[in-house]
Every structure is written in C-alpha cells, then in structure tokens.
Design a protein around this motif. Structure first.
Motif, PDB file in Angstrom:
ATOM      1  N   MET A   1       5.183  16.492  -1.992  1.00 44.82           N
ATOM      2  CA  MET A   1       4.578  15.164  -1.902  1.00 44.82           C
ATOM      3  C   MET A   1       5.413  14.276  -0.991  1.00 44.82           C
ATOM      4  SD  MET A   1       2.033  13.297  -3.375  1.00 44.82           S
ATOM      5  CE  MET A   1       1.698  14.043  -4.957  1.00 44.82           C
ATOM      6  N   VAL A   2       4.742  13.528  -0.126  1.00 43.38           N
ATOM      7  CA  VAL A   2       5.366  12.512   0.706  1.00 43.38           C
ATOM      8  C   VAL A   2       4.677  11.195   0.377  1.00 43.38           C
ATOM      9  CG1 VAL A   2       5.662  11.677   3.069  1.00 43.38           C
ATOM     10  CG2 VAL A   2       5.947  14.081   2.577  1.00 43.38           C
ATOM     11  N   VAL A   3       5.462  10.136   0.213  1.00 44.45           N
ATOM     12  CA  VAL A   3       4.908   8.818  -0.067  1.00 44.45           C
ATOM     13  C   VAL A   3       5.170   7.927   1.138  1.00 44.45           C
ATOM     14  CG1 VAL A   3       4.911   6.830  -1.609  1.00 44.45           C
ATOM     15  CG2 VAL A   3       5.373   9.120  -2.527  1.00 44.45           C
ATOM     16  N   LEU A   4       4.097   7.387   1.705  1.00 52.14           N
ATOM     17  CA  LEU A   4       4.220   6.427   2.802  1.00 52.14           C
ATOM     18  C   LEU A   4       3.958   5.039   2.233  1.00 52.14           C
ATOM     19  CD1 LEU A   4       2.236   8.246   5.648  1.00 52.14           C
ATOM     20  CD2 LEU A   4       4.689   8.285   5.203  1.00 52.14           C
ATOM     21  N   GLY A   5       4.884   4.130   2.460  1.00 58.15           N
ATOM     22  CA  GLY A   5       4.740   2.774   1.949  1.00 58.15           C
ATOM     23  C   GLY A   5       4.585   1.775   3.076  1.00 58.15           C
ATOM     24  N   PHE A   6       3.669   0.837   2.876  1.00 57.98           N
ATOM     25  CA  PHE A   6       3.400  -0.227   3.834  1.00 57.98           C
ATOM     26  C   PHE A   6       3.413  -1.536   3.058  1.00 57.98           C
ATOM     27  CE2 PHE A   6       1.173   3.623   4.972  1.00 57.98           C
ATOM     28  CZ  PHE A   6       1.476   3.805   6.306  1.00 57.98           C
ATOM     29  N   GLU A   7       4.045  -2.576   3.644  1.00 54.89           N
ATOM     30  CA  GLU A   7       4.134  -3.847   2.932  1.00 54.89           C
ATOM     31  C   GLU A   7       3.924  -5.033   3.881  1.00 54.89           C
ATOM     32  OE1 GLU A   7       7.410  -2.530  -0.447  1.00 54.89           O
ATOM     33  OE2 GLU A   7       8.110  -3.650   1.315  1.00 54.89           O
TER      34      GLU A   7
ATOM     35  N   LEU B   1       0.870  -1.172   0.000  1.00 56.71           N
ATOM     36  CA  LEU B   1       0.000   0.000   0.000  1.00 56.71           C
ATOM     37  C   LEU B   1       0.904   1.218   0.000  1.00 56.71           C
ATOM     38  CD1 LEU B   1      -2.714   1.617   0.531  1.00 56.71           C
ATOM     39  CD2 LEU B   1      -2.193   1.321   2.955  1.00 56.71           C
ATOM     40  N   LYS B   2       0.657   2.151  -0.919  1.00 55.22           N
ATOM     41  CA  LYS B   2       1.388   3.412  -0.936  1.00 55.22           C
ATOM     42  C   LYS B   2       0.378   4.548  -0.883  1.00 55.22           C
ATOM     43  CE  LYS B   2       5.502   1.868  -3.320  1.00 55.22           C
ATOM     44  NZ  LYS B   2       6.322   1.943  -4.507  1.00 55.22           N
ATOM     45  N   LEU B   3       0.623   5.467   0.036  1.00 60.56           N
ATOM     46  CA  LEU B   3      -0.201   6.663   0.161  1.00 60.56           C
ATOM     47  C   LEU B   3       0.639   7.858  -0.277  1.00 60.56           C
ATOM     48  CD1 LEU B   3      -1.807   6.094   3.674  1.00 60.56           C
ATOM     49  CD2 LEU B   3      -2.803   5.591   1.437  1.00 60.56           C
ATOM     50  N   PHE B   4       0.132   8.600  -1.236  1.00 61.24           N
ATOM     51  CA  PHE B   4       0.801   9.798  -1.731  1.00 61.24           C
ATOM     52  C   PHE B   4       0.118  10.989  -1.076  1.00 61.24           C
ATOM     53  CE2 PHE B   4       1.611   6.475  -4.642  1.00 61.24           C
ATOM     54  CZ  PHE B   4       2.836   6.730  -5.232  1.00 61.24           C
ATOM     55  N   ILE B   5       0.844  11.661  -0.183  1.00 61.14           N
ATOM     56  CA  ILE B   5       0.276  12.760   0.597  1.00 61.14           C
ATOM     57  C   ILE B   5       0.843  14.081   0.089  1.00 61.14           C
ATOM     58  CG2 ILE B   5       0.034  13.746   2.901  1.00 61.14           C
ATOM     59  CD1 ILE B   5       0.390  10.850   3.960  1.00 61.14           C
ATOM     60  N   GLU B   6      -0.064  14.959  -0.321  1.00 60.47           N
ATOM     61  CA  GLU B   6       0.318  16.273  -0.823  1.00 60.47           C
ATOM     62  C   GLU B   6       0.191  17.288   0.304  1.00 60.47           C
ATOM     63  OE1 GLU B   6      -0.441  17.220  -5.447  1.00 60.47           O
ATOM     64  OE2 GLU B   6      -2.131  17.542  -4.125  1.00 60.47           O
ATOM     65  N   TYR B   7       1.145  18.179   0.398  1.00 57.50           N
ATOM     66  CA  TYR B   7       1.090  19.201   1.431  1.00 57.50           C
ATOM     67  C   TYR B   7       1.393  20.557   0.811  1.00 57.50           C
ATOM     68  CZ  TYR B   7       6.176  18.674   1.387  1.00 57.50           C
ATOM     69  OH  TYR B   7       7.491  18.613   1.002  1.00 57.50           O
ATOM     70  N   ASN B   8       1.106  21.625   1.575  1.00 58.37           N
ATOM     71  CA  ASN B   8       1.440  22.967   1.100  1.00 58.37           C
ATOM     72  C   ASN B   8       2.184  23.706   2.212  1.00 58.37           C
ATOM     73  OD1 ASN B   8      -0.475  24.253   2.859  1.00 58.37           O
ATOM     74  ND2 ASN B   8      -2.092  23.721   1.405  1.00 58.37           N
ATOM     75  N   ASP B   9       2.561  24.932   1.944  1.00 59.05           N
ATOM     76  CA  ASP B   9       3.374  25.710   2.891  1.00 59.05           C
ATOM     77  C   ASP B   9       2.635  26.034   4.186  1.00 59.05           C
ATOM     78  OD1 ASP B   9       5.508  25.685   1.149  1.00 59.05           O
ATOM     79  OD2 ASP B   9       4.882  27.536   0.144  1.00 59.05           O
ATOM     80  N   LYS B  10       1.323  25.976   4.189  1.00 61.01           N
ATOM     81  CA  LYS B  10       0.533  26.310   5.381  1.00 61.01           C
ATOM     82  C   LYS B  10       0.381  25.115   6.332  1.00 61.01           C
ATOM     83  CE  LYS B  10      -2.131  29.774   2.916  1.00 61.01           C
ATOM     84  NZ  LYS B  10      -3.437  30.149   2.386  1.00 61.01           N
ATOM     85  N   ASP B  11       0.700  23.919   5.851  1.00 63.15           N
ATOM     86  CA  ASP B  11       0.531  22.718   6.672  1.00 63.15           C
ATOM     87  C   ASP B  11       1.600  22.617   7.749  1.00 63.15           C
ATOM     88  OD1 ASP B  11      -1.742  21.630   5.414  1.00 63.15           O
ATOM     89  OD2 ASP B  11      -0.525  20.824   3.792  1.00 63.15           O
ATOM     90  N   ASP B  12       1.212  22.042   8.890  1.00 65.66           N
ATOM     91  CA  ASP B  12       2.162  21.732   9.959  1.00 65.66           C
ATOM     92  C   ASP B  12       2.854  20.429   9.570  1.00 65.66           C
ATOM     93  OD1 ASP B  12       3.553  21.111  12.243  1.00 65.66           O
ATOM     94  OD2 ASP B  12       1.780  20.860  13.509  1.00 65.66           O
ATOM     95  N   LEU B  13       4.129  20.462   9.287  1.00 70.38           N
ATOM     96  CA  LEU B  13       4.865  19.306   8.790  1.00 70.38           C
ATOM     97  C   LEU B  13       5.557  18.512   9.894  1.00 70.38           C
ATOM     98  CD1 LEU B  13       6.451  20.940   5.616  1.00 70.38           C
ATOM     99  CD2 LEU B  13       4.277  19.738   5.827  1.00 70.38           C
TER     100      LEU B  13
END
Length: 193
Positions: free
Chosen positions: A120-126, A92-104
């Motif tokens: 973009m951050v990609v979280l991978g689970f296997e 499972l891969k989740l592609f998470i998009e963020y912007n400058d206003k987000d708390d990172l």
C-alpha cells in the motif's frame, strides 16, 4: 495498481469521509446535498486539471472547520505550546494498493514502507494553514478588524454631527468579519501541499 480507499477531511459537505472502493466497480449513490459532487470536486482540485491552479475558495471549507478556525483565531488559549500544532485545512488521502506484477517506477519515490508484505502507498494532498501562517493570519485579521471598527465609528460620528448622509453600497451592508476577511485573503495563508 488501484485506489483502494479515499479519505477527505473538511471539504464542503465532507467533514471526515472515508470511502472504501471495490475491486471491479464502485458506485457513489445518495440523496441531493449529501456530498457526491464534493467528492469529485475535491479529487479534481487536488489531482485533476485544476490541481496546479490552487483553485480553492473559502466556500470549499466545511462549515464545522470554518467555525473551528474562527474559535482558534479569536481564542488566545486556542493553541497550546505544550501540544503539536493542530491540522487546519482540507486534506485528501489516496490509498493505492499494488501487487508484484505492477510497474512501481512511478511510485517508487513515495514508497516508504520497507516491509515486503505491505502493498500500500498513501498519497496525501493538503490545502493547509501552518503555524506561522496561522499567527500571521491572526495579526493581519485583528489589524483589519480594528480598521473596520474605526471606519464604523467615524461614520457614526459623521451621522451624529449631521453631515450629509451617504448612500450605503451593497458590499458595505455585509459584516466584515473573519469569514469576509478569509473569503478575500485565504490564499495568502493557506498553501497547497
């Protein structure tokens, strides 16, 4: 932050799913037995309440993946030393998009791209079988298979020699092949990462 895309491989009906999500609302619509529940189930098993329990079953593997795994286990030429070990499992891969206003702060540890234009951050689970566990699975299964053949031969000899006929219980009617072995033991070889 929002999930922009979901990719799932080898989970139930989802052999290779790539799902782009819309900004405001995304609907998953389809006929029965097309993978809608599989999508939700995969998310739950990797990141939901059941994630920490390693709640995968052998039936969660896609049928094409099961057949590929069977071919690799039985083939001595299945894994070449010249090529990297293939991916064997569910992902499972989740592609998470963020912007400058987000708390990172929650994702800063997994942000690998140093390009300031990339958002973009990609979280991978296997749930995966690594190379060492693959070879261990092969050895263990072939030992299991040899013992099952020996049991069958002993029963055939006993029947030939006229020994008292034994009732065959329901589990003995099912062939004890690789799929039977993995149904019982897949958690000894596949790991959730």
């Amino acid at each position: 932050m929002e999930i922009a895309k979901i990719k799932i491989k080898n989970y139930r009906l989802l052999k290779d799913l790539s799902l782009d999500l819309e900004d405001n609302l995304s609907l998953v619509i389809g006929k029965n037995n097309t993978g809608k529940t599989s999508l939700l189930s995969a998310l739950d098993k990797f990141i939901g309440e059941r994630a920490s329990k390693n709640d995968f079953s052998f039936d969660d593997f896609n049928i094409d993946f099961k057949n590929l795994l069977k071919d690799k286990v039985y083939s001595s030429k299945a894994l070449s030393t010249d090529e990297p070990f293939p991916f064997l499992g569910i992902s499972l891969k989740l592609f998470i998009e963020y912007n400058d206003k987000d708390d990172l702060s929650n994702i800063s540890k997994v942000m690998m791209d140093l390009d300031p234009e990339s958002k973009m951050v990609v979280l991978g689970f296997e749930y995966v079988l690594d190379e060492n566990d693959f070879y261990r699975l092969q050895v263990d299964f072939f030992e299991f298979e040899a013992k099952e053949k020996a049991k069958k031969q002993a029963k055939a000899k006993a029947k030939e020699s006229g020994e008292k006929k034994q009732e065959i219980s329901e589990p003995e009617l099912r062939p004890k092949d690789l799929f039977y072995f993995l149904k019982q033991n897949h958690k000894d070889y596949f790991k959730q990462v």
